[in-house]
Design an enzyme around this catalytic site. Sequence first.
Site, PDB file in Angstrom:
ATOM      1  N   ASP A  56       0.055  -7.545   1.435  1.00 32.99           N
ATOM      2  CA  ASP A  56       0.507  -6.155   1.557  1.00 32.99           C
ATOM      3  C   ASP A  56       2.035  -6.078   1.532  1.00 32.99           C
ATOM      4  O   ASP A  56       2.657  -5.386   2.340  1.00 32.99           O
ATOM      5  CB  ASP A  56      -0.029  -5.504   2.833  1.00 32.99           C
ATOM      6  CG  ASP A  56       0.045  -3.975   2.758  1.00 32.99           C
ATOM      7  OD1 ASP A  56       0.141  -3.436   1.638  1.00 32.99           O
ATOM      8  OD2 ASP A  56       0.036  -3.335   3.821  1.00 32.99           O
ATOM      9  N   SER A  97       4.636   2.856   7.811  1.00 38.60           N
ATOM     10  CA  SER A  97       4.270   1.601   7.148  1.00 38.60           C
ATOM     11  C   SER A  97       5.423   1.066   6.305  1.00 38.60           C
ATOM     12  O   SER A  97       6.067   1.812   5.571  1.00 38.60           O
ATOM     13  CB  SER A  97       3.060   1.818   6.248  1.00 38.60           C
ATOM     14  OG  SER A  97       1.916   2.124   7.002  1.00 38.60           O
ATOM     15  N   GLY A 132       3.484   6.964   7.309  1.00 39.65           N
ATOM     16  CA  GLY A 132       4.900   7.067   6.950  1.00 39.65           C
ATOM     17  C   GLY A 132       5.743   5.978   7.574  1.00 39.65           C
ATOM     18  O   GLY A 132       6.847   5.686   7.111  1.00 39.65           O
ATOM     19  N   HIS A 139       0.811  -1.221   0.000  1.00 42.17           N
ATOM     20  CA  HIS A 139       0.000   0.000   0.000  1.00 42.17           C
ATOM     21  C   HIS A 139       0.845   1.272   0.000  1.00 42.17           C
ATOM     22  O   HIS A 139       0.343   2.351  -0.301  1.00 42.17           O
ATOM     23  CB  HIS A 139      -1.006  -0.006   1.161  1.00 42.17           C
ATOM     24  CG  HIS A 139      -0.441   0.328   2.509  1.00 42.17           C
ATOM     25  ND1 HIS A 139      -0.142  -0.622   3.461  1.00 42.17           N
ATOM     26  CD2 HIS A 139      -0.142   1.520   3.084  1.00 42.17           C
ATOM     27  CE1 HIS A 139       0.306  -0.037   4.556  1.00 42.17           C
ATOM     28  NE2 HIS A 139       0.327   1.265   4.349  1.00 42.17           N
TER      29      HIS A 139
END
Length: 242
Positions: A127, A202, A200, A96
């Site tokens: 993800d 992630s 930020g 993502h």
Amino acid sequence: MIISCSPSNEISTQELDTTTSTSTTTSTTTTTSTTVLENPLIVQSFEDLPMALVRIEVKSTQAELTEDLEIEIFEYDGTGSGFFISDNGYIVTNNHVVSGAVTIEVYTQYRSQPYTAKLIGLSECDDLAILKIEIEDAKYLVLDNSEPKLGQNILAAGFPLGDEEVTFLDGIISKKQTNGSTSWASIEYAFEHTAEILPGSSGGPIVNEDVRVIGIAYAGNEDRQEFGIPIAVVSEKIEQLI
């Protein structure tokens, strides 16, 4: 690639005394030791951890259907975190973080100018995204396939809110397994932890006390619950993507 949902050796010698006609036997033991040298590029301390981290900036596009049934294209910028898993520039982050990206720029601790990253592979369900930049002798992190342990001390590292400075946030594993599904992914399960994850962050690594990666910063919610993707769940997928 896109994936949809012997330590000793004894030697004996015999000496014959011809005067007394008696024999004596002596033995000598030789011990061989082997020294295993760790790759100096593997990060083994929190002090060196920033060298294995990257800040990711993306320019993305998104298409939306207007009330007049016309397609409108929007451009937007985003930031995220990631980390090296090899000395030649392979990077793990969240899908993502780079989804819909037109350009992906990667900032490291090695130089002030960004690298242009190539998207090697992604898995929407997990993800996960693998990026690659042209770099040599980068310090990198080792993945730990052990299951998260309840109460285990952890540290989440990354660049929350797109800050250029590395941020360390400590915590513990507060739940070994929980539902990993979100609106954008459906991993087998996640673990819950107490290290705060901000936009930020992630894609950054969650490491144990040995500075080995046990998870990837994944998501949080309005109830201040923070979640990580266990390496034990996705390590094989990472290898497949590479």
